[in-house]
Scaffold this active site. Structure first.
Site, short mmCIF file in Angstrom:
data_model
loop_
_atom_site.label_atom_id
_atom_site.label_comp_id
_atom_site.label_asym_id
_atom_site.label_seq_id
_atom_site.Cartn_x
_atom_site.Cartn_y
_atom_site.Cartn_z
N HIS A 85 40.16 46.06 47.11
CA HIS A 85 41.12 45.20 47.82
C HIS A 85 42.49 45.87 47.91
O HIS A 85 43.35 45.62 47.06
CB HIS A 85 41.25 43.86 47.10
N GLU A 123 44.88 45.20 49.73
CA GLU A 123 45.96 44.25 49.99
C GLU A 123 46.74 43.88 48.73
O GLU A 123 47.90 43.48 48.81
CB GLU A 123 45.43 42.98 50.69
N CYS A 127 35.99 45.00 51.14
CA CYS A 127 35.03 44.52 50.15
C CYS A 127 33.76 44.00 50.85
O CYS A 127 32.94 44.79 51.27
CB CYS A 127 35.67 43.48 49.24
N1 GLN Z 1 30.46 39.04 47.73
C1 GLN Z 1 30.60 40.45 47.64
C2 GLN Z 1 30.30 40.96 46.24
O1 GLN Z 1 30.29 40.19 45.31
C3 GLN Z 1 31.96 40.89 48.08
C4 GLN Z 1 33.07 40.36 47.22
C5 GLN Z 1 34.41 40.46 47.86
O2 GLN Z 1 34.51 40.62 49.07
N2 GLN Z 1 35.45 40.33 47.08
O3 GLN Z 1 30.10 42.13 46.03
#
Ligand code: GLN
Length: 560
Positions: A511, A513, A385
């Site tokens: 994600h 995970e 992410c």
């Molecule tokens: N802060 C980043 C976004 O909002 C990544 C978010 C995250 O890593 N879950 O896109």
């Protein structure tokens, strides 16, 4: 006639964070191993309506479900231990219950009657429990917090009523409590357990089983004492000592007879549980054959240890799949900014670098330096992410020559926002808010590394983020060598990136995970740990070369 669901209500006593969620998940695993269809729910007594907005430092990780609910991290335990997919029905808070009750009242549903905790709030709690339990043989219902918290009262009252309604053979109560060891007198103390069970009895709840969390197993004398003072059968006082790996807990519970007691009390007839998958998992954690890999996890230090439960577990699953041990070294990205990446990461023996999800600009420059370090030295890199966004920014700046490239999140006024808010995302955002949440499909580029790892062309993964790779820069980035190995089916969003000239450099906008479990390690974590192992082995065999040429950083590359 369809069989009706039986309920196991789980409460906690003495202190919070004693592993009620884990205990619930392990009970679920044991009952599943007996062939039953089991689900689990977490009821959170706090007032917040949206767990997604709660600080991960205070409350741990936010777990995201396929249907885009931001939930308590215990749902992660349930999915990891059980073959069940959680949804927004599996977690609710006092705030959500009151929100519904008040909306009902505003609509006039209560016909002018006085709206009260009993029956209106408790009825809404019971309605939600039934909704989540529908279609399962067994529903585990875990009540958050500890017995005696003011905000837990309506929940305790609701489960007390439910047992009365469904009958004693269809619902049992399990109380998870702490039995502290007092070093000065060298003994375990049962008094806190006695008090917390007494409190429970005061609410009309008689526990069928007491699970005793303690450093070491308590002996039969203490079990007898707890049985006597707490009014539970002696064989229903269950040991839950600290374990080397959490995946051992189903085996511990089974040897304590917990699942036998549960099926007896609920009048269910099943065969004995098939625990061979759990035995295999524990064996590979306890006696790994292929040594250890060390993963450097780079982020904001305070968040690192507590707020990435699913991630650290997924790494462990990757290690299990590769039959190796795992060590995670937490690296504070602000420390990199203050000194240098060489002194912070270079001074340690690490086999791979991971940048997890995160929010805000603090420490982002340090993370960018860490991604550069991994790219240049061909160290396996996994960006999740925010970790993908960091890798794209680094690549844009240092390979594609886009000077000052950054993310809107870090600097909304900058010229080159290679990570930005995409209009197409606004169109697909389901919750009306600005976050892309929940499961989205992704198409993989044939022949790419990720395509090989997944072994299929179309996948689905869970998201929780606001920003995306900015399509305005996509051509410039791919022309410079960035591979967009996973995209949304309509090609409007970049979901995965990788580098051709690197043995293992992968960034994912989602994600992964959240979808890994010890029984089914996620392909990306399996691949990442395998790459770390290869890097380790190559480094070990070329150690001499590495040190003798250390003046030229590119010669440190050992993974190619
Ligand atoms: N802060 C980043 C976004 O909002 C990544 C978010 C995250 O890593 N879950 O896109």
């Amino acid at each position: 006639m369809a069989r009706s669901t039986k309920f196991i209500f789980i409460t906690g006593g003495v202190v919070s964070s004693i592993g009620k969620g884990l205990s619930s998940a392990c009970i679920g695993a044991l009952l599943e191993a007996r062939g039953l269809k089991v689900t689990a729910m977490k009821l959170d007594p706090y007032i917040n309506v949206d767990p997604g907005t709660m600080s991960p430092i205070q409350h741990g990780e936010v777990f995201v479900t396929d249907d885009g609910a931001e939930t308590d991290l215990d749902l992660g335990h349930y999915e990891r231990f059980m073959n069940v997919t959680m949804s927004k029905l599996n977690n609710f808070t006092t705030g959500q219950v009151y929100e519904t009750v008040i909306a009902n009242e505003r609509r006039g549903d209560y016909l002018g009657g006085t709206v009260q905790v009993i029956p209106h709030v408790t009825d809404e709690i019971k309605r939600r429990i039934r909704e989540g339990a529908n279609g399962f043989d067994i529903c585990l219902v875990e009540i958050g917090g500890t017995v005696g918290d003011i905000e837990s009262l309506p929940f305790l009252e609701a489960i007390r009523q439910m047992r009365l309604e469904v009958g004693p053979q269809n619902a049992i109560f399990i109380h998870v409590t702490l039995v502290p060891y007092i070093a000065a007198s060298q003994e375990f103390k049962t008094k806190p357990t006695q008090h917390s069970v007494k409190e429970l009895l005061g609410f009309g709840i008689v526990p069928n089983v007491v699970i005793c969390r303690s450093e070491e197993p308590i002996d039969s004398k203490l079990k007898k004492k707890i049985s006597l003072f707490c009014n539970v059968a002696e064989n229903c006082v269950i040991n839950a000592p600290d374990v080397g790996t959490i995946y051992e807990l189903p085996l511990v519970f089974e040897s304590e007879g917990l699942d036998d007691r549960i099926v007896e009390s609920l009048n269910i007839w099943t065969g004995s549980p098939n625990l061979s998958p759990w035995n295999k998992i524990v064996k590979s954690v306890v006696e790994p054959k292929r040594g250890k890999v060390t993963i450097a996890m780079v982020g904001k230090y305070v968040e690192l240890v507590e707020s990435y439960k699913s991630l650290t577990e997924a790494l462990q699953h990757g290690a299990i799949a590769n039959d190796c041990a795992l060590e995670i070294v937490y690296i504070d990205s602000e420390e990199i900014e203050k000194t240098s990446v060489e002194s912070v990461i270079g001074s340690q023996t690490i086999d791979a670098i991971l940048i997890p999800g995160g929010f805000g600009s603090r420490g982002s420059e340090g993370k960018i330096l860490a991604a550069k370090y991994a790219r240049e030295r061909k160290i396996p890199y996994f960006g999740i992410c925010l970790g993908l966004q960091i890798a794209v920014i680094e690549f844009a700046r240092n390979v594609a020559g886009i000077e000052g490239a950054t993310s809107t999140e870090f600097n909304p006024d900058s010229e080159h926002k290679v990570i930005d808010f995409m209009e197409s995302q606004r169109a697909v955002s389901r919750k009306g808010g600005s976050m892309r949440l929940g499961a989205y499909p992704c198409v993989l580029q044939p022949g790419s590394l990720v395509h090989k790892l997944y072994g299929s062309k179309e996948i689905s993964e869970r998201h929780r983020h606001r920003y995306e790779v900015n399509n305005t820069y996509r051509k410039q980035l791919t022309d410079a060598g960035l591979v967009t190995s996973g995209v949304s089916p309509d090609d409007s969003l970049v979901e995965m990136i990788e580098l051709k000239s690197h043995p293992w450099f992968v960034g994912v906008q989602f994600h992964p995970e959240f979808k890994s479990s010890p029984k089914n390690p996620h392909p990306l974590f399996k691949g990442f740990i395998s790459a770390a192992l290869s890097f380790r082995d190559k480094r070990n065999s070329s150690e001499k070369v590495t040190y003798s040429q250390s003046s030229d950083p590119t010669s440190l590359a050992v993974g190619q």
